[in-house]
Design a protein around this motif. Sequence first.
Motif, short mmCIF file in Angstrom:
data_model
loop_
_atom_site.label_atom_id
_atom_site.label_comp_id
_atom_site.label_asym_id
_atom_site.label_seq_id
_atom_site.Cartn_x
_atom_site.Cartn_y
_atom_site.Cartn_z
N UNK A 553 0.84 -1.20 0.00
CA UNK A 553 0.00 0.00 0.00
C UNK A 553 0.88 1.26 0.00
N UNK A 554 2.00 1.18 0.75
CA UNK A 554 2.92 2.32 0.79
C UNK A 554 3.73 2.43 -0.51
N UNK A 555 4.08 1.29 -1.11
CA UNK A 555 4.84 1.32 -2.36
C UNK A 555 4.02 1.88 -3.53
N UNK A 556 2.76 1.51 -3.56
CA UNK A 556 1.79 1.93 -4.59
C UNK A 556 1.97 1.19 -5.91
N UNK A 557 3.21 1.06 -6.40
CA UNK A 557 3.43 0.34 -7.66
C UNK A 557 4.45 -0.77 -7.44
#
Length: 570
Positions: A553-557
């Motif tokens: 969720x924090x990385x996003x990609x």
Amino acid sequence: MDTAFKGMRIVIIAAVLFGFLTFGIADDTYTISIAHINDTHSHLEPSSISLTYNSSPFVVRAGGFPWITSAMTALRESRSNLLFLHAGDVFTGTVYFSKYQGLADVDFLNPMHLDAMTTGNHEFDKGPSVLAEFIKKAAFPVVSANLEISTESQLYGLIKPYTIIEKNGRKIGIAGLTTTETPYISKPGKSVKFNDIIKSAQTAVSALTTQGVNIIVILSHIGYDNDLVLARTLSGVDVIVGGHSHTLLGDNALSQVGLHPAGPYPTEVCAADNTTVLVVTAWEFGKILGLTDIDFDADGRIISYRGGQTVILPDTPVNTPETTEFYESDRTGITSNPRFQLVKEDPVAAQKLDNYTAPIKGFMSETIAYAEEPLKRANNHGPGPIITDSILQKTAASGAVIAIMNAGGVRIDLPKGNISIADAYSLMPFNNTIYVLKLKGSQIKDAIESTIEFQISKDKKPPFLYASGLGFTLDLSKPKGQRVKDMEIKIKQTYVPVRMNTFYKIAVSEYIAKGGDGFMPSQGTEAVSPLKAASSAVDTGFIDSEVFIEYIRALKTLKNPVELRIRMSQ
């Protein structure tokens, strides 16, 4: 139904459920009953237990708040001096916590008339603010004597060192304790201090004693082994109700069905003042409800006690195909066991659970990250290395420098596109807790050699596993025990050789910690689990799938790693 008959019926249910009633107690004896749970970790629904009967393994589901509610209703009707206690770690462990942040849990605990709870380390996983909201909704006191929160505005005044409960003219003191590991395995923030366990406990006991309290219970979240030390060290304590270590206590009735108690229930300890202290704990996830009846004299000394734990089995299958065979077959062997009882759900609590479950469907479809390319499972490829990165990041504060995940623990590929919470749970469906183990470099190498051999023997195809913070070369042309070479550990973005006699902390799933997929170092002439071989072991309580969700969720990609952590020799 006639009220008198209904009351008699509930008393009989409680007697059957827990296997004993109290008779023949002297008039001047004061009896209290302590029912307790711990480490429920948002398991609102029943949880799986693997059992063995007639040499055959099978799985049943146990616990669940609607069924615990029903059991507690029966107990309260049958015992006038009943305490119901929770020894911490309500938070973190299922999608219910991810969605409701503990507020669903407290909505069940309040109607159960919980008398007191202590804070576990996981109560701080989302910081003081989420814990504060939970406590504000609680109809019961939350206690911890070794917490210092005078400068934490969100928690100030919400957690007391102890509480005093009066039942039938006698005062009972309940003091709480929280593991001092919390700053390293959770997120309490800099304003919450964790003071010395023994000093804080004795200070609380002394304060209770000066107020005329001579029956004192410590509600502890420090682990069973530490509870035993505490019991031997303190003066003035009668009972320690513990949590944190997820320890199963009990007798031969549990051993007969393939469970393995770590000690008797209750465990009797001789204290520093030469009095008896009873130590109890109730495993995990609400699968077991602990109950101890204790007789005291006028001075608060224990005269006698009767105790037993009951595995709470729903009386019908609970959305679990694997249990159907158990419910359709001859159950006599299990249900005649005094530690196992079938319990009907509380209808109000069952409806409440349905209400909380319905929105989960929408929650599970929530997008948490985007895969820029297909993530197919392979050596150094796909979701596996990302999972180990998430585990290592989560446990770095505990000192972990390596994370390892077995190939079988990563169940699906992820296509290019949006990744949902449901995808993450499908990827890692077992919801294993994460252990941090202290092992020598030689033991880590040995365990990797062992799991490689296990995969070759089982699957007859090229083996692999996933790692973070660790690199090595795998030469499949070599015989067993000689395939792993050039092991390196990543320190500040640079790989340096692993020293065989140096201890390292590694983070692994519970499955691997217990020797799953053959991940077993040698100890003398036998192969043992890493958990047994480790010089220290901490069950962080973090759930691998939850950790992965938080991380991506924090990385996003997401995209496939380019780093060759595990090199295949040509």
